[in-house]
Design an enzyme around this catalytic site. Sequence first.
Site, mmCIF file in Angstrom:
data_model
loop_
_atom_site.group_PDB
_atom_site.id
_atom_site.type_symbol
_atom_site.label_atom_id
_atom_site.label_comp_id
_atom_site.label_asym_id
_atom_site.label_seq_id
_atom_site.Cartn_x
_atom_site.Cartn_y
_atom_site.Cartn_z
ATOM 1 N N ARG A 22 0.828 -1.211 0.000
ATOM 2 C CA ARG A 22 0.000 0.000 0.000
ATOM 3 C C ARG A 22 0.868 1.270 0.000
ATOM 4 N NH1 ARG A 22 -5.318 0.749 1.917
ATOM 5 N NH2 ARG A 22 -5.312 -1.450 2.450
ATOM 6 N N TYR A 142 1.636 -13.570 0.459
ATOM 7 C CA TYR A 142 2.385 -13.405 -0.786
ATOM 8 C C TYR A 142 3.577 -12.494 -0.526
ATOM 9 C CZ TYR A 142 -0.998 -9.552 -0.696
ATOM 10 O OH TYR A 142 -1.791 -8.517 -0.301
ATOM 11 N N ASP A 223 -13.942 3.977 -1.797
ATOM 12 C CA ASP A 223 -14.701 3.437 -0.663
ATOM 13 C C ASP A 223 -15.860 4.336 -0.259
ATOM 14 O OD1 ASP A 223 -13.161 1.182 -0.488
ATOM 15 O OD2 ASP A 223 -12.431 1.553 1.541
HETATM 16 C C1 LIG Z 1 -7.777 -6.108 5.181
HETATM 17 C C2 LIG Z 1 -7.953 -5.355 3.899
HETATM 18 C C3 LIG Z 1 -7.325 -5.823 2.746
HETATM 19 C C4 LIG Z 1 -7.495 -5.146 1.536
HETATM 20 N N1 LIG Z 1 -6.877 -5.636 0.435
HETATM 21 C C5 LIG Z 1 -7.041 -5.014 -0.739
HETATM 22 C C6 LIG Z 1 -6.411 -5.510 -1.904
HETATM 23 O O1 LIG Z 1 -5.680 -6.493 -1.859
HETATM 24 N N2 LIG Z 1 -6.633 -4.870 -3.078
HETATM 25 C C7 LIG Z 1 -7.426 -3.759 -3.172
HETATM 26 O O2 LIG Z 1 -7.591 -3.218 -4.271
HETATM 27 N N3 LIG Z 1 -8.031 -3.263 -2.059
HETATM 28 C C8 LIG Z 1 -7.863 -3.846 -0.862
HETATM 29 N N4 LIG Z 1 -8.472 -3.353 0.251
HETATM 30 C C9 LIG Z 1 -9.366 -2.200 0.135
HETATM 31 C C10 LIG Z 1 -8.638 -0.870 0.093
HETATM 32 O O3 LIG Z 1 -7.827 -0.713 1.235
HETATM 33 C C11 LIG Z 1 -9.659 0.267 0.054
HETATM 34 O O4 LIG Z 1 -10.716 -0.070 -0.801
HETATM 35 C C12 LIG Z 1 -8.997 1.526 -0.455
HETATM 36 O O5 LIG Z 1 -8.050 1.982 0.486
HETATM 37 C C13 LIG Z 1 -10.036 2.611 -0.696
HETATM 38 O O6 LIG Z 1 -9.375 3.748 -1.158
HETATM 39 P P1 LIG Z 1 -10.054 5.174 -0.987
HETATM 40 O O7 LIG Z 1 -9.046 6.152 -1.519
HETATM 41 O O8 LIG Z 1 -11.421 5.175 -1.566
HETATM 42 O O9 LIG Z 1 -10.245 5.368 0.578
HETATM 43 P P2 LIG Z 1 -9.128 5.425 1.721
HETATM 44 O O10 LIG Z 1 -7.937 4.629 1.368
HETATM 45 O O11 LIG Z 1 -9.854 5.131 2.995
HETATM 46 O O12 LIG Z 1 -8.674 6.944 1.704
HETATM 47 C C14 LIG Z 1 -9.577 7.969 2.100
HETATM 48 C C15 LIG Z 1 -8.748 9.212 2.434
HETATM 49 O O13 LIG Z 1 -9.633 10.294 2.732
HETATM 50 C C16 LIG Z 1 -9.156 10.964 3.871
HETATM 51 N N5 LIG Z 1 -10.295 11.632 4.518
HETATM 52 C C17 LIG Z 1 -11.261 11.093 5.303
HETATM 53 N N6 LIG Z 1 -12.147 12.033 5.684
HETATM 54 C C18 LIG Z 1 -11.734 13.201 5.142
HETATM 55 C C19 LIG Z 1 -12.237 14.544 5.158
HETATM 56 N N7 LIG Z 1 -13.343 14.901 5.838
HETATM 57 N N8 LIG Z 1 -11.543 15.499 4.493
HETATM 58 C C20 LIG Z 1 -10.422 15.181 3.786
HETATM 59 N N9 LIG Z 1 -9.909 13.925 3.704
HETATM 60 C C21 LIG Z 1 -10.564 12.955 4.375
HETATM 61 C C22 LIG Z 1 -8.534 9.873 4.744
HETATM 62 O O14 LIG Z 1 -7.609 10.444 5.643
HETATM 63 C C23 LIG Z 1 -7.853 9.013 3.681
HETATM 64 O O15 LIG Z 1 -6.567 9.500 3.378
HETATM 65 C C24 LIG Z 1 -8.296 -3.985 1.487
HETATM 66 C C25 LIG Z 1 -8.903 -3.496 2.641
HETATM 67 C C26 LIG Z 1 -8.735 -4.174 3.834
HETATM 68 C C27 LIG Z 1 -9.382 -3.622 5.073
#
Ligand SMILES: Cc1cc2nc3c(=O)[nH]c(=O)nc-3n(C[C@H](O)[C@H](O)[C@H](O)COP(=O)(O)OP(=O)(O)OC[C@H]3O[C@@H](n4cnc5c(N)ncnc54)[C@H](O)[C@@H]3O)c2cc1C
Length: 322
Positions: A22, A142, A223
């Site tokens: 990550r 892995y 997400d």
């Molecule tokens: C155990 C586990 C294993 C996983 N394995 C995989 C995998 O192998 N492959 C894969 O593709 N995915 C995997 N995932 C899923 C992946 O981690 C998430 O789907 C991904 O991180 C989502 O990205 P995102 O940018 O939407 O959200 P996030 O990574 O949650 O990022 C959101 C960002 O927004 C910021 N934020 C929050 N609120 C505010 C606000 N009010 N103002 C400004 N910023 C804010 C946060 O600080 C954060 O930096 C896994 C998840 C888990 C829990």
Amino acid sequence: MQLLPLDNAKQRWGAPCLLIHRGDLHQALLERVAQQEAITLALDTDIAGFASGHEDIEIVARRGLLRASYRGDCLIGADGLRSFVRERMVTFLPGTPQPARLPAKARYTAWRTLIAAEDLSPAFRKPESVLWLGPGAHLVHYPLRGGSVVNVVAVLDDTVAIDWSADLWSAKGDQQEIASRFASWHREARTLIGAAPEWRKWPLVDLDPLPQWTAGRVALLGDAAHPMLPFLAQGAAQAIEDAAMLGAILAPEKPIEPSLAAYAAARRPRANRVQLSSRRQGRIYHLGGPLAYFRDLALQKENPRRFLARYDWLYRTRPVVK
Ligand SMILES: Cc1cc2nc3c(=O)[nH]c(=O)nc-3n(C[C@H](O)[C@H](O)[C@H](O)COP(=O)(O)OP(=O)(O)OC[C@H]3O[C@@H](n4cnc5c(N)ncnc54)[C@H](O)[C@@H]3O)c2cc1C
């Protein structure tokens, strides 16, 4: 045991199968962001409010005690599972049905650790992604970072209450607790669990597919739009697909609101399918008793090519809408 040849992924799906830490993915994205003059990165800054108008949208950002206000064409809420933008969007903007509430309890807990490859026997260092299935749990491992570390993820059936105000990423997992959950598993799985220097754990939740990802000049991504369980390892992958689609659709000469609506229309069916398929995959992975027996039998009998073909819908690369 079933061995699936992923080295022909490029031939089959149009892209290689890659595994990345990550932090390394974040670093690669950060380097691209630094090359873009149009992007200003404001760290440690929260979106604390927004007001959408006919001409533009106003955003209030908070950094510690400081507040700043910005105006722009649109707001993309890529703020994760606990999305503030999603919550505000469904609460305040007209035409957005049904608040998407995060559940008070999780059905699963994910445990994660990184083990230095030199602390493990060669069997664990092969360039393979290994999946162990058992009643109420599964285990994946892995190698990463050129084989210098081995990533281990264990997901357990676990009904836990969640404090959504807490920092859910940093809870420490107890070595004895996880060892006892895997005490009856194969010796290799137990060896791996026992070799971990420390564990982090957190509850896993998803949401039903949202009925809407956009409202006027606001859109959700990643997400925030489609929180999913990690059983297909697709959460971040789907977020990147969202971003690619949005980048292809938005253009200075195009009106914003229809463009955001087109983005959601193009992405929602696929992301919804992945979200629901991940949920189903979790139920299959964690089966016990006779159902697990029949699952294992089917897995053993399946021809590897036919098995991979089942994932064509997920992995085959497709052109992005222009
Ligand atoms: C155990 C586990 C294993 C996983 N394995 C995989 C995998 O192998 N492959 C894969 O593709 N995915 C995997 N995932 C899923 C992946 O981690 C998430 O789907 C991904 O991180 C989502 O990205 P995102 O940018 O939407 O959200 P996030 O990574 O949650 O990022 C959101 C960002 O927004 C910021 N934020 C929050 N609120 C505010 C606000 N009010 N103002 C400004 N910023 C804010 C946060 O600080 C954060 O930096 C896994 C998840 C888990 C829990």
